[in-house]
Design a protein around this motif. Structure first.
Motif, PDB file in Angstrom:
ATOM      1  N   LEU A 139     -10.514 -22.295  -2.301  1.00  0.00           N
ATOM      2  CA  LEU A 139     -12.192 -23.041  -3.344  1.00  0.00           C
ATOM      3  C   LEU A 139     -12.395 -23.575  -3.729  1.00  0.00           C
ATOM      4  O   LEU A 139     -12.080 -23.738  -4.978  1.00  0.00           O
ATOM      5  CB  LEU A 139     -12.262 -21.232  -4.800  1.00  0.00           C
ATOM      6  CG  LEU A 139     -11.531 -19.943  -4.220  1.00  0.00           C
ATOM      7  CD1 LEU A 139     -11.025 -19.257  -5.795  1.00  0.00           C
ATOM      8  CD2 LEU A 139     -12.519 -19.205  -3.707  1.00  0.00           C
ATOM      9  N   SER A 140     -13.093 -24.451  -2.940  1.00  0.00           N
ATOM     10  CA  SER A 140     -13.241 -25.700  -3.887  1.00  0.00           C
ATOM     11  C   SER A 140     -14.861 -25.621  -3.357  1.00  0.00           C
ATOM     12  O   SER A 140     -15.630 -24.860  -3.253  1.00  0.00           O
ATOM     13  CB  SER A 140     -12.520 -26.816  -3.197  1.00  0.00           C
ATOM     14  OG  SER A 140     -12.784 -27.373  -1.443  1.00  0.00           O
ATOM     15  N   GLY A 141     -15.391 -26.796  -3.754  1.00  0.00           N
ATOM     16  CA  GLY A 141     -16.885 -27.451  -3.302  1.00  0.00           C
ATOM     17  C   GLY A 141     -17.100 -27.307  -2.039  1.00  0.00           C
ATOM     18  O   GLY A 141     -18.330 -27.443  -1.474  1.00  0.00           O
ATOM     19  N   GLY A 142     -16.545 -27.812  -1.134  1.00  0.00           N
ATOM     20  CA  GLY A 142     -16.602 -27.985   0.184  1.00  0.00           C
ATOM     21  C   GLY A 142     -16.190 -26.460   1.376  1.00  0.00           C
ATOM     22  O   GLY A 142     -16.676 -26.302   2.509  1.00  0.00           O
ATOM     23  N   HIS A 143     -14.493 -25.870   0.630  1.00  0.00           N
ATOM     24  CA  HIS A 143     -14.693 -24.833   1.185  1.00  0.00           C
ATOM     25  C   HIS A 143     -14.235 -23.695   0.252  1.00  0.00           C
ATOM     26  O   HIS A 143     -14.244 -23.677  -0.811  1.00  0.00           O
ATOM     27  CB  HIS A 143     -12.782 -25.747   1.857  1.00  0.00           C
ATOM     28  CG  HIS A 143     -12.783 -26.460   2.369  1.00  0.00           C
ATOM     29  ND1 HIS A 143     -13.563 -26.636   4.148  1.00  0.00           N
ATOM     30  CD2 HIS A 143     -13.118 -27.861   2.301  1.00  0.00           C
ATOM     31  CE1 HIS A 143     -13.342 -27.740   4.074  1.00  0.00           C
ATOM     32  NE2 HIS A 143     -13.066 -28.713   3.388  1.00  0.00           N
ATOM     33  N   GLY A 167     -17.463 -23.433  -4.974  1.00  0.00           N
ATOM     34  CA  GLY A 167     -18.214 -24.235  -6.032  1.00  0.00           C
ATOM     35  C   GLY A 167     -19.429 -24.855  -5.809  1.00  0.00           C
ATOM     36  O   GLY A 167     -19.820 -25.014  -6.702  1.00  0.00           O
ATOM     37  N   GLU A 168     -19.589 -24.445  -4.444  1.00  0.00           N
ATOM     38  CA  GLU A 168     -21.191 -25.510  -4.086  1.00  0.00           C
ATOM     39  C   GLU A 168     -22.346 -23.922  -5.346  1.00  0.00           C
ATOM     40  O   GLU A 168     -23.244 -24.448  -5.640  1.00  0.00           O
ATOM     41  CB  GLU A 168     -21.686 -24.470  -2.922  1.00  0.00           C
ATOM     42  CG  GLU A 168     -22.421 -26.078  -2.167  1.00  0.00           C
ATOM     43  CD  GLU A 168     -22.703 -25.582  -1.110  1.00  0.00           C
ATOM     44  OE1 GLU A 168     -21.109 -24.736   0.019  1.00  0.00           O
ATOM     45  OE2 GLU A 168     -23.878 -25.783  -0.055  1.00  0.00           O
ATOM     46  N   ALA A 169     -21.797 -22.590  -4.854  1.00  0.00           N
ATOM     47  CA  ALA A 169     -22.418 -22.157  -6.517  1.00  0.00           C
ATOM     48  C   ALA A 169     -22.193 -21.897  -7.112  1.00  0.00           C
ATOM     49  O   ALA A 169     -23.455 -22.310  -7.917  1.00  0.00           O
ATOM     50  CB  ALA A 169     -22.194 -19.970  -5.714  1.00  0.00           C
ATOM     51  N   GLY A 184     -19.404 -26.820 -12.090  1.00  0.00           N
ATOM     52  CA  GLY A 184     -18.371 -25.045 -12.709  1.00  0.00           C
ATOM     53  C   GLY A 184     -17.698 -25.202 -14.067  1.00  0.00           C
ATOM     54  O   GLY A 184     -17.809 -24.353 -14.916  1.00  0.00           O
ATOM     55  N   PRO A 185     -17.309 -26.567 -13.927  1.00  0.00           N
ATOM     56  CA  PRO A 185     -16.667 -26.351 -15.579  1.00  0.00           C
ATOM     57  C   PRO A 185     -17.694 -26.535 -17.181  1.00  0.00           C
ATOM     58  O   PRO A 185     -17.775 -25.435 -18.110  1.00  0.00           O
ATOM     59  CB  PRO A 185     -15.197 -28.248 -16.060  1.00  0.00           C
ATOM     60  CG  PRO A 185     -15.510 -28.809 -14.125  1.00  0.00           C
ATOM     61  CD  PRO A 185     -17.029 -27.718 -13.859  1.00  0.00           C
ATOM     62  N   GLU A 186     -18.711 -26.637 -16.789  1.00  0.00           N
ATOM     63  CA  GLU A 186     -20.194 -26.653 -17.973  1.00  0.00           C
ATOM     64  C   GLU A 186     -20.288 -25.647 -17.644  1.00  0.00           C
ATOM     65  O   GLU A 186     -20.585 -24.595 -19.391  1.00  0.00           O
ATOM     66  CB  GLU A 186     -21.024 -27.356 -17.201  1.00  0.00           C
ATOM     67  CG  GLU A 186     -21.435 -28.766 -16.003  1.00  0.00           C
ATOM     68  CD  GLU A 186     -21.122 -29.415 -18.135  1.00  0.00           C
ATOM     69  OE1 GLU A 186     -22.146 -28.753 -19.147  1.00  0.00           O
ATOM     70  OE2 GLU A 186     -20.542 -30.834 -18.161  1.00  0.00           O
ATOM     71  N   GLY A 277      -7.622 -26.031  -4.904  1.00  0.00           N
ATOM     72  CA  GLY A 277      -9.313 -26.395  -4.986  1.00  0.00           C
ATOM     73  C   GLY A 277      -9.691 -26.613  -6.625  1.00  0.00           C
ATOM     74  O   GLY A 277      -9.329 -25.732  -7.177  1.00  0.00           O
ATOM     75  N   GLY A 278     -10.809 -27.081  -6.501  1.00  0.00           N
ATOM     76  CA  GLY A 278     -11.603 -27.340  -7.894  1.00  0.00           C
ATOM     77  C   GLY A 278     -11.557 -25.886  -9.064  1.00  0.00           C
ATOM     78  O   GLY A 278     -11.249 -26.083  -9.540  1.00  0.00           O
ATOM     79  N   VAL A 279     -12.281 -25.394  -7.993  1.00  0.00           N
ATOM     80  CA  VAL A 279     -12.809 -24.017  -8.701  1.00  0.00           C
ATOM     81  C   VAL A 279     -10.834 -23.634  -9.135  1.00  0.00           C
ATOM     82  O   VAL A 279     -11.083 -22.050 -10.007  1.00  0.00           O
ATOM     83  CB  VAL A 279     -13.362 -22.741  -7.487  1.00  0.00           C
ATOM     84  CG1 VAL A 279     -14.193 -21.579  -8.604  1.00  0.00           C
ATOM     85  CG2 VAL A 279     -14.849 -24.154  -7.578  1.00  0.00           C
ATOM     86  N   ALA A 280     -10.557 -22.875  -8.515  1.00  0.00           N
ATOM     87  CA  ALA A 280      -8.962 -22.917  -8.361  1.00  0.00           C
ATOM     88  C   ALA A 280      -8.572 -23.018 -10.407  1.00  0.00           C
ATOM     89  O   ALA A 280      -7.789 -22.247 -11.042  1.00  0.00           O
ATOM     90  CB  ALA A 280      -7.941 -23.016  -7.849  1.00  0.00           C
ATOM     91  N   ALA A 281      -9.501 -24.012 -10.442  1.00  0.00           N
ATOM     92  CA  ALA A 281      -9.003 -24.061 -11.908  1.00  0.00           C
ATOM     93  C   ALA A 281      -9.346 -23.491 -13.466  1.00  0.00           C
ATOM     94  O   ALA A 281     -10.054 -23.556 -14.322  1.00  0.00           O
ATOM     95  CB  ALA A 281      -9.141 -25.445 -12.121  1.00  0.00           C
ATOM     96  N   ASN A 282     -11.074 -22.363 -12.971  1.00  0.00           N
ATOM     97  CA  ASN A 282     -11.502 -21.775 -13.812  1.00  0.00           C
ATOM     98  C   ASN A 282     -10.542 -20.193 -14.582  1.00  0.00           C
ATOM     99  O   ASN A 282      -9.848 -19.752 -13.456  1.00  0.00           O
ATOM    100  CB  ASN A 282     -12.407 -20.877 -12.265  1.00  0.00           C
ATOM    101  CG  ASN A 282     -13.139 -19.889 -13.193  1.00  0.00           C
ATOM    102  OD1 ASN A 282     -13.341 -19.081 -13.525  1.00  0.00           O
ATOM    103  ND2 ASN A 282     -15.012 -20.885 -13.661  1.00  0.00           N
TER     104      ASN A 282
HETATM  105  O1  KG4 Z   1     -11.465 -29.311  -4.806  1.00  0.00           O
HETATM  106  P1  KG4 Z   1     -12.933 -30.678  -5.850  1.00  0.00           P
HETATM  107  O2  KG4 Z   1     -12.050 -30.713  -6.739  1.00  0.00           O
HETATM  108  O3  KG4 Z   1     -12.948 -30.914  -4.484  1.00  0.00           O
HETATM  109  C1  KG4 Z   1     -14.147 -30.673  -3.335  1.00  0.00           C
HETATM  110  O4  KG4 Z   1     -14.599 -30.001  -3.009  1.00  0.00           O
HETATM  111  O5  KG4 Z   1     -13.072 -30.816  -2.781  1.00  0.00           O
HETATM  112  O6  KG4 Z   1     -13.341 -29.265  -5.825  1.00  0.00           O
HETATM  113  C2  KG4 Z   1     -15.201 -29.361  -6.945  1.00  0.00           C
HETATM  114  C3  KG4 Z   1     -15.709 -28.110  -7.373  1.00  0.00           C
HETATM  115  C4  KG4 Z   1     -17.479 -28.495  -8.143  1.00  0.00           C
HETATM  116  O7  KG4 Z   1     -17.763 -27.682  -7.533  1.00  0.00           O
HETATM  117  C5  KG4 Z   1     -16.391 -27.838  -9.011  1.00  0.00           C
HETATM  118  O8  KG4 Z   1     -17.566 -27.628  -9.809  1.00  0.00           O
HETATM  119  C6  KG4 Z   1     -15.184 -26.560  -9.431  1.00  0.00           C
HETATM  120  O9  KG4 Z   1     -14.802 -27.328  -8.125  1.00  0.00           O
HETATM  121  N1  KG4 Z   1     -14.940 -26.495 -10.582  1.00  0.00           N
HETATM  122  C7  KG4 Z   1     -15.059 -25.638 -11.437  1.00  0.00           C
HETATM  123  C8  KG4 Z   1     -14.628 -25.558 -12.102  1.00  0.00           C
HETATM  124  N2  KG4 Z   1     -13.542 -27.413 -12.227  1.00  0.00           N
HETATM  125  C9  KG4 Z   1     -14.354 -27.339 -10.957  1.00  0.00           C
HETATM  126  N3  KG4 Z   1     -15.606 -24.699 -10.472  1.00  0.00           N
HETATM  127  C10 KG4 Z   1     -15.781 -23.148 -12.245  1.00  0.00           C
HETATM  128  N4  KG4 Z   1     -14.703 -23.421 -13.126  1.00  0.00           N
HETATM  129  C11 KG4 Z   1     -14.495 -24.547 -13.163  1.00  0.00           C
HETATM  130  N5  KG4 Z   1     -13.459 -24.697 -13.766  1.00  0.00           N
END
Ligand code: KG4
Ligand code: ZN
Length: 353
Positions: A139-143, A167-169, A184-186, A277-282
């Motif tokens: 789960l990331s910004g691109g995938h 992440g885009e959502a 995402g973090p916001e 992926g970044g969203v997996a930090a949620n």
């Molecule tokens: O994997 P990543 O660091 O970069 C790529 O997209 O490849 O992911 C970034 C995405 C962004 O859309 C960001 O808003 C989201 O991850 N993100 C989160 C959180 N931390 C980062 N989304 C939801 N909750 C979070 N805590």
């Protein structure tokens, strides 16, 4: 065995050194240097490829040296040079791959091109001992995809997003709420103080067969609600964030639940589920998936958030896994803007690579 890994596919310039953990089937991170470019992109509300490429060029040499120094190693102590060869923003990928090839050539060591998505999937084996097959949720910004990880180089997508990435959502809804990038973090911070039940947003795909994801209907529903409310109070923003996040969590849990069922039908039992992926930090998503895995009796591997978002350690580790099998690349490897984990998926389904 020690491998240096270079990551430049998006907006993090990252370099790490990882070694085999003697006596254990996982890895040991000797250094993990990450330089985020968020500040350079924030003004544009998203990642600007040209800005990213320039920033990678400026930072990469310094980060390679810093990563070796941190690991207390000389380049001669390293067994192979790995770089993310795609998928990603091509300017950045070319920079990372070219640097890795140049070092490999100068030191006469193997060069390994790692698929960035493979690196997220194999993070499970960097941090814990786990045998194939297992499942990976990216789960990331691109995938956004759920993948059956059967062996090194043998991956099958079980589900993908049909529209936006997760992440885009998050980022788009954050923008609607006037929050800075990355959103995402916001959203997570606002949601913590909001009422997740105030707005009953749609949960696209829930109850449907398969394990594909869809977030765009949810995003549109949030937009319509914001237009209806007009001037947003801080409480409105918190409730919108909480209700949106709750819908995201429900969609993801439903899709992963189906994916686990599909995997079991295809492959027999998976040995675990890993997220990346970044969203997996949620934290709400982590909590919900922990509950789901406990409910269905599946091991859940939750890397620390710095290993979920983009970093060099996961590239180095995937490189090490490949090196052990003799899977090295020629120096004519071409950086790939698109590089699906399983080439057949796009033909069989509608999904994007
Ligand atoms: O994997 P990543 O660091 O970069 C790529 O997209 O490849 O992911 C970034 C995405 C962004 O859309 C960001 O808003 C989201 O991850 N993100 C989160 C959180 N931390 C980062 N989304 C939801 N909750 C979070 N805590
Ligand atoms: Zn990534």
């Amino acid at each position: 065995m020690k491998v240096i890994g270079i990551e430049t596919t998006c907006d993090e310039t990252a370099v790490a050194v990882v070694e085999e953990n003697l006596g254990a089937a996982c890895g040991h991170i000797l250094s993990n240097e990450v330089l985020s470019q968020i500040a350079q992109h924030a003004a544009y509300g998203g990642v600007v490829p040209e800005v990213a490429a320039r920033a990678h060029i400026e930072a990469l040499d310094r980060l390679i040296i810093r990563s070796l120094t941190q690991a207390n190693l000389d380049i001669q102590d390293i067994d192979a040079i790995a770089a993310a060869g795609g998928p990603g923003l091509i300017g950045g990928v070319i920079i990372g791959v070219t640097a890795a090839k140049a070092i490999a050539l100068a030191t006469n060591k193997p060069f390994i091109a790692v698929n960035h998505l493979e690196a997220h999937a194999l993070t499970a084996r960097l941090i814990e001992e786990i045998d194939f097959p297992f499942m990976a949720l990216l789960l990331s910004g691109g995938h956004t995809q759920l993948v059956a990880v059967k062996a090194i180089g043998n991956y099958q997508r079980i589900g993908s997003t049909v529209d936006d990435a997760a992440g885009e959502a998050f980022d788009k809804v954050a923008k609607m709420l006037g929050l800075p990038y990355p959103g995402g973090p916001e959203i997570q911070t606002l949601a913590r103080e909001g009422d997740p039940q105030r707005f009953d947003f749609p949960r696209p795909m829930i109850g449907r067969q398969g394990a594909d994801f869809s977030f765009s209907g949810l995003k549109t529903a949030v937009r319509l609600e914001i237009m209806k409310l007009g001037n947003l109070s801080q409480t409105d923003k918190k409730d919108l964030a909480a209700s949106f996040e709750a819908a995201m969590v429900d969609i993801i849990v439903d899709r992963v639940r189906n994916g686990i069922r599909l995997f079991n039908e295809m492959e027999g039992r998976a040995n675990g589920l890993v997220i990346g992926g970044g969203v997996a930090a949620n934290t709400a998503i982590r909590r919900a998936l922990t509950r789901l895995c406990a409910e269905v009796g599946m091991r859940f591997i939750m890397p620390p958030s710095q290993l979920c978002s983009d970093n060099g350690a996961i590239i180095a580790w995937a490189g090490l896994e490949r090196l052990r099998l003799g899977l090295i690349n020629d120096l004519d490897f071409a950086p790939k803007p698109r590089w699906p984990l399983d080439a057949n998926y796009s033909v069989l389904h509608h999904g994007k690579a």
